[in-house]
Design a protein around this motif. Structure first.
Motif, PDB file in Angstrom:
ATOM      1  N   ASN A 116      57.488  26.483 -17.999  1.00 15.39           N
ATOM      2  CA  ASN A 116      56.623  27.058 -17.405  1.00 15.39           C
ATOM      3  C   ASN A 116      55.527  25.808 -16.765  1.00 15.39           C
ATOM      4  N   ARG A 122      56.105  18.029 -15.474  1.00 22.86           N
ATOM      5  CA  ARG A 122      57.181  18.003 -16.449  1.00 22.86           C
ATOM      6  C   ARG A 122      58.000  16.589 -16.004  1.00 22.86           C
ATOM      7  N   TRP A 206      48.732  23.036 -22.867  1.00 24.53           N
ATOM      8  CA  TRP A 206      50.118  22.189 -23.054  1.00 24.53           C
ATOM      9  C   TRP A 206      50.202  21.153 -24.135  1.00 24.53           C
ATOM     10  N   GLY A 647      53.949  25.653 -22.539  1.00 24.73           N
ATOM     11  CA  GLY A 647      54.170  26.407 -21.119  1.00 24.73           C
ATOM     12  C   GLY A 647      53.182  27.284 -20.786  1.00 24.73           C
ATOM     13  N   PRO A 649      50.716  29.654 -18.702  1.00 23.92           N
ATOM     14  CA  PRO A 649      51.166  30.195 -17.321  1.00 23.92           C
ATOM     15  C   PRO A 649      50.616  29.527 -16.081  1.00 23.92           C
ATOM     16  N   ALA A 650      51.629  29.423 -15.280  1.00 25.08           N
ATOM     17  CA  ALA A 650      51.234  28.455 -14.137  1.00 25.08           C
ATOM     18  C   ALA A 650      50.020  28.773 -13.608  1.00 25.08           C
TER      19      ALA A 650
END
Length: 665
Positions: A116, A122, A206, A647, A649-650
């Motif tokens: 995510n 990333r 994160w 991760g 939520p975007a």
């Protein structure tokens, strides 16, 4: 053949690491999805190759392959199986390979569980992580190769340092490295955020689980090392402010500050710059520990290497990593503006105070650790900075920190009510006063220190329980409602409560054992006795024993309490032949009330009838390690909170503004 496979796997891993360090960064800069996806695949391949190399070295140890120099220098055919396995990382080359394996496994974990994460972040995180891997792979392959062959191979090996042939040291390094290397993820996130130009609440969410995991592992690793020093070295103590002990303690202090500062970033969108800097400094301190242990700048039972050439390589790598990241921070950090404002008296204010005190404490330990090394390098003068310095400068910083830990969780975010918080802590204040008075009444000497320590332990424990009771409305709501509230508390809140209670137990154990421990020593014949505190120790018999790879002088002792109850103790003095060394095996009868501790030594003249015996009565010393494990349990409980799963939520991140937009706002 298997050894060569391991060596080739390391060389191939270096090639993959270079690709992972370069191409995903290019892909993130250009928005190329294929190059960014490459980072995850490369991270998993790196972990697999390192696992092959580590398995190959382990196979060489288990098979006593004395054609490998590393096995010759650190193993022996008569060594027990457990210590053949732990001998893999009980030396410089093998411990570096373990470090690298953990580094690549963490990278693979980000690749596998960070789905995510935004693709660009990333890719950059994995690229930065791989840059660290390139440095350590080059160090291993070019200066510290664990697969170097020797010909002709000797008939047997030289054996492992007997001090390391112990279950505590079997598990201490892996946990320590999981902590050290775990902070590399926070470092990679910080550098990636600086490259990308954004730090927000989602970024903090994160970072927190990785930091919390590293902190938990490091807590266990330090506790295991302290426990080993207590029972294996035979000196009755558990911490000596040794430079290598300090090397693990400094990233723990900085990591504790990082765990708390990330909360402020997530909850209030504040302390962004400080949190990024802390992430960089925490891992930098981990690298500094690597330099201290492996550079040859000090002699210690913990030190692995004395080769200056290796030290120069590590120093260069340290300067490159720390200097490069701090330079990037200096360039990019000014544009990372904090969005949230708060009053000094607030939950945020308490966390800021927490960070300031922890950072100052870290600096004092750093100065005390490096000053003797610096002075020796510049002038050749040998000085020792020991417990008196650290006790004088470190302990006073902990007093306001513990005091704030009892109040801070009861303050509201943004604007707190100090008077209201203290009013809710009435019972905690009463318990603290009672503990202080009890300590003063019981202590013959050191009453002030005992009162301060027990008062702080009682304050923290009572304050922590008060905050938990406030959350579930204990005694202010029906029991069923309080039970329901307890069941719905976030696991992070449970973790904080448990960790703070563990700290209170640790403080109580340190205070009581330091104030009321008693010691006695003398030359005893069979049937002689010594008294320490309420316990009389009688030496019943002394015999010669043969172990798996050592000869031992084994004593049988009876410890009789003042109420007539007794315990049996069997201390030993061992003499190893491969390599030749004598070790002390203390006999300890642990309990939550007090530890009985006995050490026996060989007579000064062969055949003499008197033996050197030293005995201790150490009340509540076990609380030190029990409290440490409870703290680690609190970290583990917090990690199970669904909000800490890797991760976030975007969607939470889409509202973040980039660095250019912040600069023009």
């Amino acid at each position: 053949m298997i050894v060569e496979v391991g060596h080739f796997a390391l060389a191939l891993c270096l090639a993959v690491a270079i690709v992972q360090a370069v191409l995903p960064l290019v892909g993130a800069a250009r928005g190329h999805a294929g190059l960014m996806r490459l980072a995850g695949h490369a991270a998993c391949i790196q972990a697999a190759l390192c696992l092959v190399a580590f398995a190959a070295l382990t196979h060489a140890y288990l098979g006593s392959d004395f054609s490998v120099v590393n096995v010759v220098e650190n193993s022996h055919s008569a060594k027990p199986l457990l210590y053949k396995i732990t001998g893999v990382w009980g030396n410089h080359e093998g411990s570096l390979l373990l470090w690298l394996l953990i580094l690549t496994l963490f990278g693979a974990a980000v690749a596998l569980f960070g789905g995510n994460l935004p693709a660009q972040l990333r890719a950059r995180v994995l690229a930065v992580q791989s840059m660290l891997g390139v440095g350590f792979l080059a160090f291993i392959l070019f200066t510290s190769n664990p697969f170097t062959r020797t010909f002709p191979p000797p008939l047997d090996g030289q054996g492992l340092n007997p001090l390391l042939q112990d279950p505590g040291l079997a598990f201490h390094p892996p946990f320590l490295y999981l902590g050290y290397v775990g902070f590399s993820i926070a470092f990679a996130f910080a550098v990636a955020a600086l490259i990308e130009g954004r730090v927000d609440a989602a970024w903090a969410r994160w970072v927190r689980p990785w930091t919390l995991a590293a902190w938990t592992f490091l807590t266990i690793g330090i506790a295991l090392g302290s426990w080993w020093a207590y029972y294996e070295l035979g000196w009755g103590g558990w911490w000596f402010w040794d430079p290598v002990e300090n090397a693990s303690f400094m990233p723990w202090l900085a990591g504790t500050a990082l765990v708390h500062s990330a909360v402020v970033v997530e909850k209030r969108d504040a302390l962004k710059t400080w949190t990024v800097l802390l992430a960089i400094l925490t891992f930098s301190l981990s690298l500094l520990g690597t330099f201290i242990v492996r550079s040859g700048v000090l002699n210690s039972v913990h030190a692995f290497a004395t080769d200056p050439a290796r030290g120069i390589f590590i120093l260069g790598f340290l300067v490159l990593v720390v200097g490069g990241s701090l330079t990037l921070f200096a360039i990019r950090a000014p544009a990372l503006r904090g969005g949230g404002s708060f009053r000094p008296v607030s939950r945020e204010g308490g966390l800021v105070l927490n960070n300031l005190l922890l950072a100052t404490a870290t600096a004092t330990v750093l100065v005390g650790t490096l000053y003797p090394l610096f002075l020796d390098a510049v002038t050749g003068e040998k000085v020792t900075v020991g417990p008196p310095y650290f006790n004088a400068v470190f302990v006073p910083l902990m007093v306001p920190l513990i005091a704030a830990m009892g109040i801070g969780p009861l303050l509201a975010w943004k604007r707190g009510d100090l008077a209201g918080a203290l009013a809710r802590l009435r019972l905690a204040i009463a318990v603290t006063v009672a503990a202080i008075l009890l300590a003063i009444a019981m202590a013959d000497t050191g009453a002030a220190g005992a009162a301060l320590g027990l008062g702080l332990a009682a304050w923290l424990a009572a304050g922590t329980l008060t905050e938990w009771a406030e959350r579930i409305r204990l005694f202010r709501a029906p029991p069923a409602e309080s039970w329901r509230r307890a069941g719905h508390l976030p696991r992070a809140a449970w973790g904080m409560t448990v960790a703070h209670l563990g700290m209170a137990m640790l403080i109580a154990g340190i205070t009581v054992s330091s104030t009321w421990s008693t010691e006695a020593q003398g030359l005893l014949a069979r049937g002689g006795s010594l008294s320490a505190g309420p316990v009389a120790y009688r030496l019943d018999d002394v015999t010669e024993q043969r172990g798996a790879n050592f000869d031992a002088l084994s004593a049988e002792m009876t410890a009789t309490w003042s109420d007539g109850s007794s315990d049996r103790l069997a201390p030993e003095q061992r003499r190893y032949t491969d390599p030749p060394m004598e070790t002390t095996e203390a006999a300890i009868r642990p309990s939550l009330v007090a530890d009985l501790y006995a050490v026996v030594g060989r007579p000064q003249e062969p055949g003499a009838a008197r033996f050197a015996v030293r005995v201790y009565h150490k009340p509540m010393v076990s609380w030190i390690w029990l409290g440490s494990l409870v703290m680690a349990l609190g970290g583990a409980i917090s990690l199970t909170d669904r909000r800490h799963r890797v991760g976030a939520p975007a969607a939470r991140r889409r509202g973040a503004t980039d660095i250019g937009e912040q600069a023009t706002a």
